[in-house]
Design a protein around this motif. Sequence first.
Motif, PDB file in Angstrom:
ATOM      1  N   GLY A  23      -0.380   8.124  15.072  1.00  0.00           N
ATOM      2  CA  GLY A  23       0.434   9.183  14.871  1.00  0.00           C
ATOM      3  C   GLY A  23       1.730   8.963  14.460  1.00  0.00           C
ATOM      4  N   GLY A  24       2.494   7.914  14.786  1.00  0.00           N
ATOM      5  CA  GLY A  24       3.876   7.916  14.272  1.00  0.00           C
ATOM      6  C   GLY A  24       3.769   7.323  12.695  1.00  0.00           C
ATOM      7  N   VAL A  25       2.742   6.435  12.524  1.00  0.00           N
ATOM      8  CA  VAL A  25       2.690   5.864  10.864  1.00  0.00           C
ATOM      9  C   VAL A  25       2.211   6.989  10.230  1.00  0.00           C
ATOM     10  CG1 VAL A  25       2.550   3.433  11.327  1.00  0.00           C
ATOM     11  CG2 VAL A  25       0.489   4.746  11.129  1.00  0.00           C
ATOM     12  N   LEU A  26       1.302   7.924  10.611  1.00  0.00           N
ATOM     13  CA  LEU A  26       0.909   9.308   9.870  1.00  0.00           C
ATOM     14  C   LEU A  26       2.024  10.224   9.555  1.00  0.00           C
ATOM     15  CD1 LEU A  26      -2.495   9.832  11.370  1.00  0.00           C
ATOM     16  CD2 LEU A  26      -2.380   9.151   9.032  1.00  0.00           C
ATOM     17  N   ALA A  27       2.806  10.483  10.430  1.00  0.00           N
ATOM     18  CA  ALA A  27       3.869  11.298  10.391  1.00  0.00           C
ATOM     19  C   ALA A  27       5.086  10.553   9.355  1.00  0.00           C
ATOM     20  CB  ALA A  27       4.565  11.624  11.565  1.00  0.00           C
ATOM     21  N   ARG A  28       5.595   9.236   9.689  1.00  0.00           N
ATOM     22  CA  ARG A  28       6.480   8.683   9.065  1.00  0.00           C
ATOM     23  C   ARG A  28       5.954   8.450   7.371  1.00  0.00           C
ATOM     24  NH1 ARG A  28       8.853   2.184   9.513  1.00  0.00           N
ATOM     25  NH2 ARG A  28       9.113   2.140   7.230  1.00  0.00           N
ATOM     26  N   TYR A  29       4.937   8.104   7.298  1.00  0.00           N
ATOM     27  CA  TYR A  29       4.696   7.878   5.927  1.00  0.00           C
ATOM     28  C   TYR A  29       4.411   9.058   5.094  1.00  0.00           C
ATOM     29  CZ  TYR A  29       4.446   2.921   6.657  1.00  0.00           C
ATOM     30  OH  TYR A  29       4.833   1.564   6.963  1.00  0.00           O
ATOM     31  N   ALA A  30       4.022  10.087   5.663  1.00  0.00           N
ATOM     32  CA  ALA A  30       3.828  11.553   5.116  1.00  0.00           C
ATOM     33  C   ALA A  30       5.225  11.934   4.858  1.00  0.00           C
ATOM     34  CB  ALA A  30       3.286  12.470   6.029  1.00  0.00           C
ATOM     35  N   ALA A  31       6.323  11.828   5.647  1.00  0.00           N
ATOM     36  CA  ALA A  31       7.649  12.045   5.444  1.00  0.00           C
ATOM     37  C   ALA A  31       8.371  11.413   4.317  1.00  0.00           C
ATOM     38  CB  ALA A  31       8.431  11.755   6.668  1.00  0.00           C
ATOM     39  N   GLU A  32       7.725  10.237   3.973  1.00  0.00           N
ATOM     40  CA  GLU A  32       8.348   9.287   2.864  1.00  0.00           C
ATOM     41  C   GLU A  32       7.568   9.635   1.493  1.00  0.00           C
ATOM     42  OE1 GLU A  32       8.043   5.288   4.043  1.00  0.00           O
ATOM     43  OE2 GLU A  32       9.268   5.463   5.790  1.00  0.00           O
ATOM     44  N   GLY A  33       6.525  10.693   1.652  1.00  0.00           N
ATOM     45  CA  GLY A  33       5.943  11.221   0.379  1.00  0.00           C
ATOM     46  C   GLY A  33       4.676  10.516   0.042  1.00  0.00           C
ATOM     47  N   MET A 251       6.914   4.794  23.026  1.00  0.00           N
ATOM     48  CA  MET A 251       5.519   4.840  21.969  1.00  0.00           C
ATOM     49  C   MET A 251       6.262   4.838  20.559  1.00  0.00           C
ATOM     50  SD  MET A 251       2.770   4.991  23.849  1.00  0.00           S
ATOM     51  CE  MET A 251       1.510   5.627  22.679  1.00  0.00           C
ATOM     52  N   GLY A 252       7.427   4.677  20.597  1.00  0.00           N
ATOM     53  CA  GLY A 252       7.872   4.559  19.199  1.00  0.00           C
ATOM     54  C   GLY A 252       7.758   3.414  18.360  1.00  0.00           C
ATOM     55  N   MET A 253       7.162   2.245  18.822  1.00  0.00           N
ATOM     56  CA  MET A 253       6.651   1.227  18.027  1.00  0.00           C
ATOM     57  C   MET A 253       5.323   1.027  17.754  1.00  0.00           C
ATOM     58  SD  MET A 253       7.892  -1.299  16.218  1.00  0.00           S
ATOM     59  CE  MET A 253       9.719  -1.843  16.859  1.00  0.00           C
ATOM     60  N   GLU A 254       4.657   1.243  16.531  1.00  0.00           N
ATOM     61  CA  GLU A 254       3.298   1.024  16.572  1.00  0.00           C
ATOM     62  C   GLU A 254       2.841  -0.499  15.695  1.00  0.00           C
ATOM     63  OE1 GLU A 254       2.179   5.726  16.243  1.00  0.00           O
ATOM     64  OE2 GLU A 254       1.887   4.659  14.561  1.00  0.00           O
ATOM     65  N   THR A 255       1.931  -0.932  16.167  1.00  0.00           N
ATOM     66  CA  THR A 255       1.528  -2.269  16.049  1.00  0.00           C
ATOM     67  C   THR A 255       0.047  -2.646  15.491  1.00  0.00           C
ATOM     68  OG1 THR A 255       1.106  -2.749  18.425  1.00  0.00           O
ATOM     69  CG2 THR A 255       3.235  -3.264  17.540  1.00  0.00           C
ATOM     70  N   PHE A 256       0.166  -3.468  14.728  1.00  0.00           N
ATOM     71  CA  PHE A 256      -1.293  -3.957  14.004  1.00  0.00           C
ATOM     72  C   PHE A 256      -1.395  -5.122  13.449  1.00  0.00           C
ATOM     73  CE2 PHE A 256       0.829   0.191  12.787  1.00  0.00           C
ATOM     74  CZ  PHE A 256      -0.321   1.120  12.990  1.00  0.00           C
ATOM     75  N   VAL A 257      -2.482  -5.628  13.317  1.00  0.00           N
ATOM     76  CA  VAL A 257      -2.854  -7.079  12.714  1.00  0.00           C
ATOM     77  C   VAL A 257      -3.287  -6.636  11.386  1.00  0.00           C
ATOM     78  CG1 VAL A 257      -4.393  -9.080  12.904  1.00  0.00           C
ATOM     79  CG2 VAL A 257      -3.501  -7.977  14.989  1.00  0.00           C
ATOM     80  N   ARG A 258      -2.683  -7.404  10.386  1.00  0.00           N
ATOM     81  CA  ARG A 258      -3.294  -7.320   9.157  1.00  0.00           C
ATOM     82  C   ARG A 258      -4.456  -8.394   8.782  1.00  0.00           C
ATOM     83  NH1 ARG A 258       1.305  -8.837   4.518  1.00  0.00           N
ATOM     84  NH2 ARG A 258       0.365 -10.863   4.879  1.00  0.00           N
ATOM     85  N   VAL A 259      -5.378  -7.801   8.229  1.00  0.00           N
ATOM     86  CA  VAL A 259      -6.805  -8.597   7.975  1.00  0.00           C
ATOM     87  C   VAL A 259      -6.971  -8.793   6.742  1.00  0.00           C
ATOM     88  CG1 VAL A 259      -7.653  -8.116  10.367  1.00  0.00           C
ATOM     89  CG2 VAL A 259      -8.196  -6.528   8.618  1.00  0.00           C
TER      90      VAL A 259
END
Length: 277
Positions: A23-33, A251-259
């Motif tokens: 939810g955080g990255v979807l909202a953040r990147y949408a706001a960034e265009g 829940m402010g930090m969203e974390t991932f593994v780049r594969v």
Amino acid sequence: MTDRPLTLMAVHAHPDDEATGTGGVLARYAAEGIRTVLVTCTDGGCGDGPGGVKPGDPGHDPVAVAAMRGQELKASCEVLGVSDLETLDYADSGMIGWPSNDAPGSFWQTPVEEGAARLAELMRRYRPDVVVTYDENGFYGHPDHIQAHRITMAALEMTELTPKVYWTTMPRSAMRRFGEIMREFQEDMPEPDPAEEAAMAEIGLPDDEITTWVDTTAFSGQKFDALAAHASQGENIFFLRMGKERFGELMGMETFVRVKDATGAALPEKDLFAGLR
């Protein structure tokens, strides 16, 4: 350079999964265009029905539940600013071991090649620069999460695209904090048995194995509201009990593994689009 917008595609299993893990990255990147595309693989029919009626109980209607959850999913997407919602509408397979795992037409019973071909078609249409889904274990072993992982990775092999690919995860340090907070909010919560506790300890990754830490604190209110949009499942969404302020802290930090990556962006990174802009 082209005038095609940078595009994020998140592939999730059920309505409400989009808000919990991304939810955080979807909202953040949408706001960034950035164009944000959500693919939801199942209809969520194994969720709670009106009044909290559980799957398998008298009065639980998977078709009606799916229709209700579809509307909630659209509301969540509006909150998060999702540009494009695509639903594959496979039948929800339920939790591991449920009879619905074996139902004809369930996502778990769908051949990977079939689901992957449909997803590959969407990938060719949207041409994502970043794709996000679950790891091989679906983060915690849910059949539909595992299947979403499988069709995503297979779909990528079917296309000529070379997006950055990420799997959602949680740092083990955060998982320990969640356990403490769950006990704080549920004082009558029984102590887990040793086997359950050992299984929980294996969820997520050691902090130093996480490649990508995206700060979405500024969008945690939207993430909370997106979860709240899935009101029919409120009993199952623990995070709503802690209120917006505490939720934002946790829940402010969203974390991932780049594969997969063709950009050569240095790790660890703070942006899913590092190397692309």
